[in-house]
Design a protein around this motif. Structure first.
Motif, PDB file in Angstrom:
ATOM      1  N   UNK A   1       0.849  -1.188   0.000  1.00  0.00           N
ATOM      2  CA  UNK A   1       0.000   0.000   0.000  1.00  0.00           C
ATOM      3  C   UNK A   1       0.888   1.243   0.000  1.00  0.00           C
ATOM      4  N   UNK A   2       0.627   2.163  -0.913  1.00  0.00           N
ATOM      5  CA  UNK A   2       1.431   3.375  -1.001  1.00  0.00           C
ATOM      6  C   UNK A   2       0.528   4.600  -0.992  1.00  0.00           C
ATOM      7  N   UNK A   3       1.075   5.690  -0.538  1.00  0.00           N
ATOM      8  CA  UNK A   3       0.352   6.956  -0.507  1.00  0.00           C
ATOM      9  C   UNK A   3       1.339   8.084  -0.767  1.00  0.00           C
ATOM     10  N   UNK A   4       0.856   9.122  -1.415  1.00  0.00           N
ATOM     11  CA  UNK A   4       1.662  10.314  -1.657  1.00  0.00           C
ATOM     12  C   UNK A   4       1.128  11.422  -0.753  1.00  0.00           C
ATOM     13  N   UNK A   5       2.019  12.012  -0.010  1.00  0.00           N
ATOM     14  CA  UNK A   5       1.636  13.055   0.948  1.00  0.00           C
ATOM     15  C   UNK A   5       2.359  14.349   0.608  1.00  0.00           C
ATOM     16  N   UNK A   6       1.614  15.397   0.378  1.00  0.00           N
ATOM     17  CA  UNK A   6       2.169  16.737   0.184  1.00  0.00           C
ATOM     18  C   UNK A   6       1.899  17.520   1.464  1.00  0.00           C
ATOM     19  N   UNK A   7       2.961  18.017   2.066  1.00  0.00           N
ATOM     20  CA  UNK A   7       2.784  18.758   3.313  1.00  0.00           C
ATOM     21  C   UNK A   7       3.714  19.952   3.381  1.00  0.00           C
ATOM     22  N   UNK A   8       3.303  20.943   4.155  1.00  0.00           N
ATOM     23  CA  UNK A   8       4.036  22.198   4.267  1.00  0.00           C
ATOM     24  C   UNK A   8       5.139  22.088   5.319  1.00  0.00           C
ATOM     25  N   UNK A   9       6.376  22.396   4.904  1.00  0.00           N
ATOM     26  CA  UNK A   9       7.507  22.455   5.833  1.00  0.00           C
ATOM     27  C   UNK A   9       8.284  23.724   5.518  1.00  0.00           C
ATOM     28  N   UNK A  10       7.852  24.828   6.093  1.00  0.00           N
ATOM     29  CA  UNK A  10       8.499  26.118   5.869  1.00  0.00           C
ATOM     30  C   UNK A  10       9.535  26.370   6.957  1.00  0.00           C
ATOM     31  N   UNK A  11      10.460  27.300   6.736  1.00  0.00           N
ATOM     32  CA  UNK A  11      11.470  27.586   7.760  1.00  0.00           C
ATOM     33  C   UNK A  11      10.885  27.992   9.103  1.00  0.00           C
ATOM     34  N   UNK A  12       9.726  28.673   9.077  1.00  0.00           N
ATOM     35  CA  UNK A  12       9.120  29.145  10.328  1.00  0.00           C
ATOM     36  C   UNK A  12       7.839  28.400  10.705  1.00  0.00           C
ATOM     37  N   UNK A  13       7.503  27.348   9.942  1.00  0.00           N
ATOM     38  CA  UNK A  13       6.269  26.628  10.257  1.00  0.00           C
ATOM     39  C   UNK A  13       6.277  25.246   9.626  1.00  0.00           C
TER      40      UNK A  13
END
Length: 259
Positions: free
Chosen positions: A6-18
């Motif tokens: 089972x595979x999934x693609x995850x897009x998530x926010x990783x900013x320098x300040x958050x």
């Protein structure tokens, strides 16, 4: 034949300040359910905005399974057959959490101090600690508490400043009662606010039959006004009466000893 991975693609926010906490929660949830996660990070505001525009979404994270967009963290929970918390749902959980912690502290102090599990001292500590914790929760935002308090408290409706005074009075009485200090002050305070509270809650719930939220754990809670709210006030009255009866012989002896 072995089952396909089972595979999934995850897009998530990783900013320098958050770093998006829901992205981390989604990744953990997917992995705990046996998914191999293709963790794709959006590291600049431009990347985040471009991703949102490309997929016509308003928020991140976004999860894709079998090339199908599932949505965000809550959508993932629904997809996996898990419940999603309703922020507007009424619950007694905050009050019950206070009572459980207060009871645990009362038991721990009794055992640690060598008094064991004697019922009366343990109940005294439990009520005093509960009062102090509940006051602490109200004091986080006194104005919001006082506003919600106006929905049902009879005295606050007559004299609005009472709503702002109440959490300080409850906290003071609880702290003093925990150490059996200044009973001449703590007992009248607890008896007064507890009696007014008992009458107010009883009238609102059982006579007027109004469906209201209780301000007992602060002004931003979804605790329904009802039996548990009534219990808080009854406990204060009971504590005040008990301590008053126990202190009465001492006060009498002191009074007649000075005559």
């Amino acid at each position: 034949m072995p089952s396909p991975e089972k595979t999934a693609v995850l897009y998530r926010m990783v900013l320098p300040d958050h770093i998006c906490p829901y992205g981390l929660k989604a990744r953990h949830l997917l992995r705990s359910r046996g998914y191999k996660v293709d963790d794709r990070l959006l590291t600049t505001r431009a990347e985040v905005d471009a991703f949102k525009e490309q997929h016509s979404v308003a928020t991140t994270p976004q999860i894709f399974i079998d090339n199908e967009r599932i949505g965000g963290h809550d959508d993932l929970r629904r997809h996996l057959g898990l419940s999603v918390a309703d922020p507007n749902k009424l619950t007694y959980r905050p009050v019950l959490a206070v009572f459980v912690i207060a009871a645990a502290l009362a038991i721990s102090i009794g055992i640690g101090s060598g008094h064991g599990l004697l019922l009366i001292p343990m109940m005294e500590r439990f009520i005093a600690i509960s009062m102090a914790i509940l006051a602490l929760l109200k004091l986080q935002d006194v104005e919001r508490f006082a506003t919600m308090f106006l929905n049902y408290d009879l005295l606050a409706r007559k004299w609005v400043p009472y709503g702002r005074i109440y959490p300080f009075a409850e906290g003071l009485a609880g702290v003093l009662m925990a150490g059996h200090l200044l009973p001449w002050l703590s007992i009248p305070i607890a008896l007064f606010i507890g009696t007014i509270g008992t009458i107010s809650v009883f009238k609102a719930v059982y006579i007027d039959q109004r469906e209201l939220k209780c301000a007992c754990v602060g002004g931003n809670s979804n605790v329904p006004l009802g039996f548990v709210s009534l219990t808080e006030n009854v406990m204060m009255v009971a504590m005040a009466l008990w301590m008053g009866m126990r202190e009465a012989p001492l006060w009498t002896a002191a009074l007649f000893g000075t005559i």
